[in-house]
Design an enzyme around this catalytic site. Structure first.
Site, PDB file in Angstrom:
ATOM      1  N   ASP A  65       0.813  -1.340  -0.067  1.00 30.82           N
ATOM      2  CA  ASP A  65      -0.017   0.000   0.100  1.00 30.82           C
ATOM      3  C   ASP A  65       0.914   1.357  -0.064  1.00 30.82           C
ATOM      4  O   ASP A  65       2.022   1.407   0.754  1.00 30.82           O
ATOM      5  CB  ASP A  65      -0.850  -0.124   1.275  1.00 30.82           C
ATOM      6  CG  ASP A  65      -1.871   1.124   1.298  1.00 30.82           C
ATOM      7  OD1 ASP A  65      -2.647   1.269   0.439  1.00 30.82           O
ATOM      8  OD2 ASP A  65      -1.426   1.960   2.240  1.00 30.82           O
TER       9      ASP A  65
ATOM     10  N   GLU B  59       1.150  -0.266  -4.922  1.00 30.60           N
ATOM     11  CA  GLU B  59       0.343   0.797  -5.290  1.00 30.60           C
ATOM     12  C   GLU B  59       1.391   1.948  -5.419  1.00 30.60           C
ATOM     13  O   GLU B  59       1.334   2.756  -4.167  1.00 30.60           O
ATOM     14  CB  GLU B  59      -0.747   0.803  -4.303  1.00 30.60           C
ATOM     15  CG  GLU B  59      -1.850   2.297  -4.735  1.00 30.60           C
ATOM     16  CD  GLU B  59      -2.465   2.667  -3.350  1.00 30.60           C
ATOM     17  OE1 GLU B  59      -3.347   3.357  -3.444  1.00 30.60           O
ATOM     18  OE2 GLU B  59      -1.777   2.577  -2.141  1.00 30.60           O
TER      19      GLU B  59
END
Length: 500
Positions: A260, A288
């Protein structure tokens, strides 16, 4: 990183797709107390695989099917039949309350096992339910990727008072985990493990250590995202987070990871973590790194040295442009598009996800119109590892169409790829896969216009009869000895023509 469209690309298997040699031709351009979950499958990616993002923002805490972990476990057979080869799970650890979706991390070692923050289960259920779901998924040959949130912590147990450079602070930065104690880890977090915290007035920041890095990519990447920002300039936090990564990998028998918010984490630490946790295990990783600019995403791929795949954020915004145009956008913008074309072996392509679908969220950018054209694009593409959004498949009732495309991908999406640059126009887009010795290939046609279209194309399929395997266009078409044929498509629709 750039790609030469006329240069052959050696075939290789990476990111769930078999990437074979491209070639050019006339008017065509190539393109603890609880037992561990069941053992993971040996390979974390599959040929022509498709990943499912197995959640969305604010999934039900419980419903008639039970907790979210029970929902996913009960659908393992359905996922497998549909053609999914991997499932990306939401953050499985304890947040600030049972309502936290997992990104407001409190305790990374509490997977729904300890009474903390007013609850034993996380939003998604208990550790036992999570391990049962993973066992069910593995039992169907489906790999499991966990969402790894390493940037920050939130919802501390107590305040701490300290002075730094003449400034007095009184902030919530003490994480001692009274409900878990020292189970799994004795590490406790205090103010000196962080660079700062978002507890100042007006949602501002208190900062006492230097940020781990200076902003880059024109300020698009920066350290202080939210909560208490972990200080990865210090070896203690680096070591603890690597230890946690190895622990959760074993505890849940993980096949891979979704990292993340990595553009908010020191890149050298991201590399260090991947080397220590993913290593040469064969497990998969996708990060990400939310760069809308393709050059920035290419630069990040270089900075991480191929250790991790990356979500194709630029391609998502291309699809959103198509959606917003709703028939007025020029479909030639799909030619050689995004990070998927620029660096296919490291690309995870997607249409929407939990962030782009979250109304009011900072990344809200949904693909509303013509969404199935976008799915037809990523699921037949030679390059990239496609990821399907759970809410698209189930809540938005696109599952039947997406599953049909996944079956076409599995049966036909092989061989050299071609972009038809001299055929495409503002509404009509064509793309083919030539097939190989055991797979017949395909011709995909997209049309965002308000009228049905037909165009003559010299295809890889000579003297062939073809059927639209999506069922969107009835009947058959034939090609001559040179592969030339007329390929139709309905208005605002897609077709995938396959040799019989």
């Amino acid at each position: 990183m750039s790609t030469s469209f006329q240069r052959p690309i050696l075939g290789l298997l990476l990111g769930g797709a078999l990437l074979t040699a491209s070639c050019s031709k006339e008017n065509l351009a190539p393109s603890s107390p609880t037992p561990a979950a069941a053992p993971a499958p040996q390979n974390a990616v599959a040929v022509n695989g498709v990943m499912l993002q197995g959640f969305y923002w604010d999934v039900p805490i419980s419903n008639t099917q039970g907790t979210w972990w029970q929902v996913l476990g009960s659908k393992a057979a359905e996922f497998s039949t549909a053609g999914f080869t991997a499932v990306w799970l939401p953050p499985a650890y304890k947040g600030g309350s049972v309502y936290d979706v997992g990104y407001g991390v409190y305790d990374r070692y509490d997977l729904g096992e300890f009474n903390q923050k007013g609850t034993v289960p996380t939003r998604y259920g208990t550790l036992a339910q999570l391990q049962s779901a993973i066992t069910a998924l593995h039992g169907r040959g489906i790999q499991v990727y966990e969402d790894m949130v390493m940037n920050h912590l939130t919802s501390a147990d107590a305040q701490e008072q300290f002075s730094y450079n003449g400034t007095n602070y009184n902030v919530y930065t003490s994480f001692t985990y009274p409900g878990r104690g020292n189970t799994y880890s004795t590490f406790k977090w205090h103010y000196y493990n962080f660079n700062g915290t978002q507890q100042a007035p007006n949602n501002g920041w208190y900062q006492w250590n230097a940020w781990d890095f200076q902003p880059y990519a024109n300020g698009d990447a920066y350290d202080n995202l939210l909560g208490s920002e972990i200080r990865y300039a210090d070896v203690n936090q680096r070591t603890e987070t690597k230890n946690w990564g190895n622990w959760i990998t074993t505890k849940l028998s993980l096949d891979g990871y979704r990292l993340d918010a990595t553009k908010h984490i020191q890149t050298s630490f991201v590399n260090e973590w991947l080397d220590a946790v993913k290593g040469t295990s064969g497990r998969f990783a996708v990060s990400e790194a939310w760069f809308r600019n393709l050059s920035d995403l290419n630069n990040y791929a270089s900075a991480t040295g191929g250790r991790t795949s990356l979500f194709d954020v630029p391609l998502h915004y291309t699809f959103q442009d198509m959606s917003s145009g709703n028939g007025a956008w020029d479909m030639r913008g799909l030619q050689f598009a995004g990070f998927t074309e620029a660096n296919g072996p490291l690309s995870v392509s997607f249409v929407d996800n939990h962030d782009t679908d979250q109304q009011g969220g900072g990344l809200y950018s949904p693909v509303i119109n013509l969404k199935m054209l976008a799915y037809a694009y990523i699921l037949t593409r030679e390059k990239g590892y496609p990821c399907v959004f759970y809410k698209d498949y189930y809540n938005y009732n696109l599952g039947t169409q997406i599953s049909r495309l996944m079956q076409i991908r599995k049966a036909n999406a092989y061989g050299s790829a071609y972009e038809y640059t001299s055929v495409d126009d503002a509404d009509y887009y064509a793309y083919s896969r030539a097939g190989d010795s055991t797979h017949k290939g395909l011709m995909m046609i997209l049309n965002d216009g308000s009228s049905a279209r037909t165009k003559g194309i010299t295809s890889p399929f000579k003297s062939a009869t073809l059927t639209d395997k999506t069922g969107n266009y009835s009947g058959t078409i034939t090609t001559d000895a040179n592969g030339y044929g007329n390929f139709p498509v309905q208005a605002r629709s897609y077709s995938v023509w396959v040799p019989n």
